[in-house]
Design a protein around this motif. Structure first.
Motif, PDB file in Angstrom:
ATOM      1  N   ASP A  66      -5.757   5.261   3.635  1.00  0.00           N
ATOM      2  CA  ASP A  66      -7.111   5.823   3.713  1.00  0.00           C
ATOM      3  C   ASP A  66      -8.108   4.697   3.488  1.00  0.00           C
ATOM      4  O   ASP A  66      -8.101   4.042   2.443  1.00  0.00           O
ATOM      5  CB  ASP A  66      -7.312   6.908   2.648  1.00  0.00           C
ATOM      6  N   GLY A  67      -8.971   4.457   4.466  1.00  0.00           N
ATOM      7  CA  GLY A  67      -9.903   3.346   4.383  1.00  0.00           C
ATOM      8  C   GLY A  67      -9.286   2.089   4.956  1.00  0.00           C
ATOM      9  O   GLY A  67      -8.247   2.133   5.634  1.00  0.00           O
ATOM     10  N   SER A  68      -9.923   0.952   4.703  1.00  0.00           N
ATOM     11  CA  SER A  68      -9.407  -0.305   5.245  1.00  0.00           C
ATOM     12  C   SER A  68      -9.714  -1.450   4.293  1.00  0.00           C
ATOM     13  O   SER A  68     -10.558  -1.340   3.387  1.00  0.00           O
ATOM     14  CB  SER A  68     -10.022  -0.598   6.620  1.00  0.00           C
ATOM     15  N   VAL A 111      -3.586   2.965  -0.409  1.00  0.00           N
ATOM     16  CA  VAL A 111      -2.275   2.971   0.226  1.00  0.00           C
ATOM     17  C   VAL A 111      -1.341   3.839  -0.609  1.00  0.00           C
ATOM     18  O   VAL A 111      -1.108   3.560  -1.789  1.00  0.00           O
ATOM     19  CB  VAL A 111      -1.716   1.533   0.337  1.00  0.00           C
ATOM     20  N   THR A 112      -0.822   4.895   0.023  1.00  0.00           N
ATOM     21  CA  THR A 112       0.023   5.851  -0.686  1.00  0.00           C
ATOM     22  C   THR A 112       1.408   5.882  -0.064  1.00  0.00           C
ATOM     23  O   THR A 112       1.561   6.088   1.146  1.00  0.00           O
ATOM     24  CB  THR A 112      -0.582   7.268  -0.634  1.00  0.00           C
ATOM     25  N   VAL A 113       2.418   5.636  -0.902  1.00  0.00           N
ATOM     26  CA  VAL A 113       3.809   5.660  -0.451  1.00  0.00           C
ATOM     27  C   VAL A 113       4.449   6.953  -0.942  1.00  0.00           C
ATOM     28  O   VAL A 113       4.438   7.231  -2.145  1.00  0.00           O
ATOM     29  CB  VAL A 113       4.589   4.457  -1.003  1.00  0.00           C
ATOM     30  N   GLN A 159       3.878  -1.819  -5.038  1.00  0.00           N
ATOM     31  CA  GLN A 159       5.215  -1.445  -5.484  1.00  0.00           C
ATOM     32  C   GLN A 159       5.422   0.025  -5.157  1.00  0.00           C
ATOM     33  O   GLN A 159       4.664   0.887  -5.603  1.00  0.00           O
ATOM     34  CB  GLN A 159       5.386  -1.687  -6.986  1.00  0.00           C
ATOM     35  N   ALA A 160       6.458   0.309  -4.369  1.00  0.00           N
ATOM     36  CA  ALA A 160       6.594   1.643  -3.781  1.00  0.00           C
ATOM     37  C   ALA A 160       6.808   2.742  -4.812  1.00  0.00           C
ATOM     38  O   ALA A 160       6.224   3.825  -4.704  1.00  0.00           O
ATOM     39  CB  ALA A 160       7.734   1.647  -2.763  1.00  0.00           C
ATOM     40  N   ASP A 161       7.632   2.520  -5.827  1.00  0.00           N
ATOM     41  CA  ASP A 161       7.987   3.609  -6.739  1.00  0.00           C
ATOM     42  C   ASP A 161       6.885   3.963  -7.732  1.00  0.00           C
ATOM     43  O   ASP A 161       6.816   5.090  -8.221  1.00  0.00           O
ATOM     44  CB  ASP A 161       9.291   3.300  -7.478  1.00  0.00           C
ATOM     45  N   VAL A 190       5.574  -2.334  -0.273  1.00  0.00           N
ATOM     46  CA  VAL A 190       4.846  -2.159   0.985  1.00  0.00           C
ATOM     47  C   VAL A 190       3.720  -3.177   1.027  1.00  0.00           C
ATOM     48  O   VAL A 190       2.954  -3.309   0.057  1.00  0.00           O
ATOM     49  CB  VAL A 190       4.279  -0.736   1.109  1.00  0.00           C
ATOM     50  N   LEU A 191       3.629  -3.919   2.113  1.00  0.00           N
ATOM     51  CA  LEU A 191       2.503  -4.817   2.334  1.00  0.00           C
ATOM     52  C   LEU A 191       1.573  -4.168   3.350  1.00  0.00           C
ATOM     53  O   LEU A 191       1.977  -3.871   4.471  1.00  0.00           O
ATOM     54  CB  LEU A 191       2.977  -6.170   2.870  1.00  0.00           C
ATOM     55  N   TYR A 192       0.332  -3.926   2.937  1.00  0.00           N
ATOM     56  CA  TYR A 192      -0.707  -3.495   3.874  1.00  0.00           C
ATOM     57  C   TYR A 192      -1.545  -4.722   4.208  1.00  0.00           C
ATOM     58  O   TYR A 192      -1.995  -5.448   3.316  1.00  0.00           O
ATOM     59  CB  TYR A 192      -1.597  -2.414   3.251  1.00  0.00           C
TER      60      TYR A 192
END
Length: 329
Positions: free
Chosen positions: A58-60, A66-68, A104-106, A173-175
């Motif tokens: 959501d957004g940039s 960033v939601t995992v 970090q995903a978790d 995750v890398l955004y």
């Protein structure tokens, strides 16, 4: 040389190194990677999958959330382009600017971002050959995996499974938001060449030819500007990206040059070079072209007797292309 990152990120870089090595080969120990600047073939061409597709952005940029998903499987390395840009495709040897977040995903914790750069932007030199030494996240090959072969202006998420990072390591995750391709020659305003120093002539591609004056070599390091940039100022704590050519005062012969390696820039800490070269970098602005005349005491005069440049006065022309503040541990 250790990377100045947390343990989890160290493992991320190591995993990406292995991924790239398996696909593109790795240089011999102690060698300097010399990628071909014109290379346009994707190294991995990483594809989207269920996990990367499930990451919500959501957004940039640095404002993006960033939601995992908690149930994300992280079965393989995957990349999803969440926004396609309209620029030229990114190739594996480009020099680009980005904004990014590493998640970090978790836990959803943000491990690292580009916020330390001006306006939250950092330069990234893509390299299909993994560097032997990595000093900062922006040197990591995961940026190559995340950005190659998509248009500039795109945004993507790269999913890296924990089981590829080492024992008991979390998935990440890398955004990344790609902004523009950066120049690989100095683009600053021409200034009058310094009187009494070596003469420099540039060819149509920007490569310098250096003519040594018919005088005695300097006994102190001399620094002169050929182009005045208006970008960020290089500090002693920065990682710098440059083009350079070095010749010997004694005979005018080249001993080192990025221009002789397919004009592919080099990247290293500002204090990771001889004293005279440091003086040519620190305090200069990105976009500048600098001329440096360096006597042995500020060059390789302190080196062991086997160094062939130990007694040489060195002359460098340096194009300062980018500077990255290295985050402290």
């Amino acid at each position: 040389m250790r990377l100045r990152r947390p343990l989890a990120l160290l493992s991320t870089v190591a995993a990406a190194t292995l991924i790239l090595a398996g696909c593109a080969g790795s240089p011999d120990a102690g060698s300097t990677p010399t990628p071909t600047k014109s290379s346009s073939t994707c190294v991995l061409d990483t594809q989207a999958g269920a996990t990367s597709d499930s990451v919500k952005v959501d957004g940039s940029g640095l404002d993006a959330k960033v939601t995992v998903p908690k149930d994300a499987k992280f079965a393989d390395v995957e990349r999803t382009v969440v926004k396609k840009g309209d620029g030229k495709d990114i190739t594996p040897t480009d020099f680009i600017s980005v904004r990014y977040q590493l998640i970090q995903a978790d836990t959803g914790a943000v491990l690292d971002t580009s916020k330390r750069g001006p306006e939250g932007v950092l330069p990234v030199l893509l390299n299909p050959n993994t560097p032997q030494q990595m000093y900062d996240m922006t040197m990591s090959p995961i940026f190559l995996i995340a950005t190659e072969c998509m248009p500039i202006g795109s945004e993507a998420v790269l999913a890296l499974p924990g089981d590829k990072l080492g024992e008991n390591q979390p998935s990440v995750v890398l955004y990344v938001q790609t902004l523009e391709k950066l120049p690989t020659v100095a683009t600053g305003k021409d200034v009058d060449p310094p009187a009494g120093m070596a003469a420099v002539k540039l060819d149509k591609d920007g490569a310098p030819t250096i003519t040594i004056p018919k005088t005695d070599p300097p006994t102190e390091t001399k620094i002169g500007q050929l182009k005045q940039g208006d970008g960020a100022t290089v500090t002693a704590n920065d990682l710098v990206t440059v083009q350079y050519r070095g010749v010997k005062w004694s005979d005018g012969k080249e001993f080192d040059s990025t221009w002789s390696r397919d004009a592919y820039p080099s990247q290293f800490p500002a204090t990771g070079v001889v004293k005279g070269f440091q003086q040519a970098l620190i305090g200069q602005k990105v976009g500048s072209q600098v001329l440096a005349e360096i006597p042995p005491k500020d060059g390789y005069g302190a080196a062991d007797d086997s160094n062939e440049l130990k007694k040489e006065t060195l002359v460098f022309v340096v194009d300062i292309l980018g500077t990255t503040p290295v985050e402290k541990q």
